[in-house]
Design a protein around this motif. Structure first.
Motif, PDB file in Angstrom:
ATOM      1  N   GLN A  76      -8.945  -6.216  -1.259  1.00 30.48           N
ATOM      2  CA  GLN A  76      -8.191  -5.724  -0.001  1.00 30.48           C
ATOM      3  C   GLN A  76      -6.787  -5.951  -0.154  1.00 30.48           C
ATOM      4  O   GLN A  76      -6.367  -4.934   0.472  1.00 30.48           O
ATOM      5  N   ARG A  77      -6.387  -6.893  -0.455  1.00 24.11           N
ATOM      6  CA  ARG A  77      -4.844  -7.124  -0.611  1.00 24.11           C
ATOM      7  C   ARG A  77      -4.252  -5.912  -1.355  1.00 24.11           C
ATOM      8  O   ARG A  77      -3.224  -5.038  -1.165  1.00 24.11           O
ATOM      9  N   LEU A  78      -4.711  -5.615  -2.512  1.00 20.65           N
ATOM     10  CA  LEU A  78      -4.292  -4.460  -3.264  1.00 20.65           C
ATOM     11  C   LEU A  78      -4.477  -3.353  -2.777  1.00 20.65           C
ATOM     12  O   LEU A  78      -3.467  -2.317  -2.692  1.00 20.65           O
ATOM     13  N   GLY A  79      -5.489  -3.054  -2.207  1.00 22.91           N
ATOM     14  CA  GLY A  79      -5.657  -1.731  -1.524  1.00 22.91           C
ATOM     15  C   GLY A  79      -4.799  -1.494  -0.206  1.00 22.91           C
ATOM     16  O   GLY A  79      -4.330  -0.551   0.039  1.00 22.91           O
ATOM     17  N   THR A  80      -4.395  -2.516   0.472  1.00 28.51           N
ATOM     18  CA  THR A  80      -3.305  -2.539   1.487  1.00 28.51           C
ATOM     19  C   THR A  80      -2.111  -2.061   0.966  1.00 28.51           C
ATOM     20  O   THR A  80      -1.204  -1.429   1.570  1.00 28.51           O
ATOM     21  N   LEU A  81      -1.590  -2.771  -0.184  1.00 28.39           N
ATOM     22  CA  LEU A  81      -0.479  -2.642  -0.796  1.00 28.39           C
ATOM     23  C   LEU A  81      -0.487  -1.152  -1.308  1.00 28.39           C
ATOM     24  O   LEU A  81       0.781  -0.577  -1.144  1.00 28.39           O
ATOM     25  N   LEU A  82      -1.338  -0.511  -1.995  1.00 28.08           N
ATOM     26  CA  LEU A  82      -1.448   0.797  -2.508  1.00 28.08           C
ATOM     27  C   LEU A  82      -1.163   1.662  -1.154  1.00 28.08           C
ATOM     28  O   LEU A  82      -0.591   2.669  -1.434  1.00 28.08           O
ATOM     29  N   GLU A  83      -1.895   1.603  -0.093  1.00 35.13           N
ATOM     30  CA  GLU A  83      -1.741   2.368   1.161  1.00 35.13           C
ATOM     31  C   GLU A  83      -0.268   2.384   1.619  1.00 35.13           C
ATOM     32  O   GLU A  83       0.189   3.158   1.965  1.00 35.13           O
ATOM     33  N   VAL A  84       0.120   1.152   1.728  1.00 36.00           N
ATOM     34  CA  VAL A  84       1.519   0.918   2.268  1.00 36.00           C
ATOM     35  C   VAL A  84       2.470   1.883   1.340  1.00 36.00           C
ATOM     36  O   VAL A  84       3.298   2.687   1.755  1.00 36.00           O
ATOM     37  N   ARG A  85       2.326   1.545  -0.070  1.00 31.74           N
ATOM     38  CA  ARG A  85       3.108   2.217  -1.011  1.00 31.74           C
ATOM     39  C   ARG A  85       3.351   3.619  -1.010  1.00 31.74           C
ATOM     40  O   ARG A  85       4.267   4.411  -1.156  1.00 31.74           O
ATOM     41  N   ALA A  86       1.924   4.064  -0.775  1.00 30.43           N
ATOM     42  CA  ALA A  86       1.820   5.664  -0.702  1.00 30.43           C
ATOM     43  C   ALA A  86       2.535   6.109   0.322  1.00 30.43           C
ATOM     44  O   ALA A  86       3.072   7.590   0.265  1.00 30.43           O
ATOM     45  N   ARG A  87       3.008   5.692   1.663  1.00 29.84           N
ATOM     46  CA  ARG A  87       3.573   6.215   2.646  1.00 29.84           C
ATOM     47  C   ARG A  87       5.065   5.878   2.552  1.00 29.84           C
ATOM     48  O   ARG A  87       6.054   6.404   3.499  1.00 29.84           O
ATOM     49  N   LEU A  88       5.644   5.266   1.778  1.00 30.01           N
ATOM     50  CA  LEU A  88       7.173   4.785   1.269  1.00 30.01           C
ATOM     51  C   LEU A  88       7.751   6.173   0.702  1.00 30.01           C
ATOM     52  O   LEU A  88       7.378   6.583  -0.116  1.00 30.01           O
ATOM     53  N   THR A  89       9.086   6.144   0.888  1.00 32.31           N
ATOM     54  CA  THR A  89       9.986   6.932   0.389  1.00 32.31           C
ATOM     55  C   THR A  89      10.400   6.210  -0.823  1.00 32.31           C
ATOM     56  O   THR A  89      10.164   4.879  -1.157  1.00 32.31           O
ATOM     57  N   PRO A  90      11.063   6.837  -1.830  1.00 30.51           N
ATOM     58  CA  PRO A  90      11.378   6.297  -3.089  1.00 30.51           C
ATOM     59  C   PRO A  90      12.125   5.199  -2.923  1.00 30.51           C
ATOM     60  O   PRO A  90      12.052   4.235  -3.558  1.00 30.51           O
ATOM     61  N   GLU A  91      13.020   5.345  -2.056  1.00 32.83           N
ATOM     62  CA  GLU A  91      14.081   4.168  -1.761  1.00 32.83           C
ATOM     63  C   GLU A  91      13.345   3.117  -1.217  1.00 32.83           C
ATOM     64  O   GLU A  91      13.554   1.704  -1.488  1.00 32.83           O
ATOM     65  N   GLN A  92      12.410   3.348  -0.134  1.00 33.51           N
ATOM     66  CA  GLN A  92      11.724   2.196   0.209  1.00 33.51           C
ATOM     67  C   GLN A  92      10.803   1.408  -0.783  1.00 33.51           C
ATOM     68  O   GLN A  92      10.829   0.246  -0.607  1.00 33.51           O
ATOM     69  N   ARG A  93      10.406   2.185  -1.661  1.00 35.99           N
ATOM     70  CA  ARG A  93       9.484   1.570  -2.773  1.00 35.99           C
ATOM     71  C   ARG A  93      10.537   0.646  -3.823  1.00 35.99           C
ATOM     72  O   ARG A  93       9.959  -0.628  -4.137  1.00 35.99           O
ATOM     73  N   LYS A  94      11.657   1.310  -3.824  1.00 40.31           N
ATOM     74  CA  LYS A  94      12.407   0.449  -4.653  1.00 40.31           C
ATOM     75  C   LYS A  94      12.935  -0.827  -3.722  1.00 40.31           C
ATOM     76  O   LYS A  94      12.949  -1.876  -4.714  1.00 40.31           O
ATOM     77  N   LYS A  95      13.045  -0.757  -2.455  1.00 44.77           N
ATOM     78  CA  LYS A  95      13.552  -1.938  -1.849  1.00 44.77           C
ATOM     79  C   LYS A  95      12.302  -2.969  -1.938  1.00 44.77           C
ATOM     80  O   LYS A  95      12.489  -4.271  -1.909  1.00 44.77           O
TER      81      LYS A  95
END
Length: 70
Positions: free
Chosen positions: A24-43
């Protein structure tokens, strides 16, 4: 003395719950990551690395201090 079979069965229950939580935690993390910009992912990666390093330092400090005297 606890029944070994009952203990092993409970270990399976706890292990399954932990696995479900990790998924569940990994699924949530992947969902959040998919919505981030490259700059936000880096942060986000930077924040996770800082958090991980802080945990390592906490463990080192506790190890140096030895067992607590509660």
């Amino acid at each position: 003395s606890p029944d070994a079979g009952a203990v092993m069965k409970q270990i399976d229950v706890v292990g399954a719950a932990e696995t479900a939580l990790h998924k569940q935690r990994l699924g949530t993390l992947l969902e959040v990551r998919a919505r981030l910009t490259p700059e936000q992912r880096k942060k986000m990666v930077e924040l996770f690395e800082e958090r991980r390093e802080g945990r390592r330092e906490d463990r080192r400090e506790r190890w140096r201090e030895g067992p607590s005297e509660d």
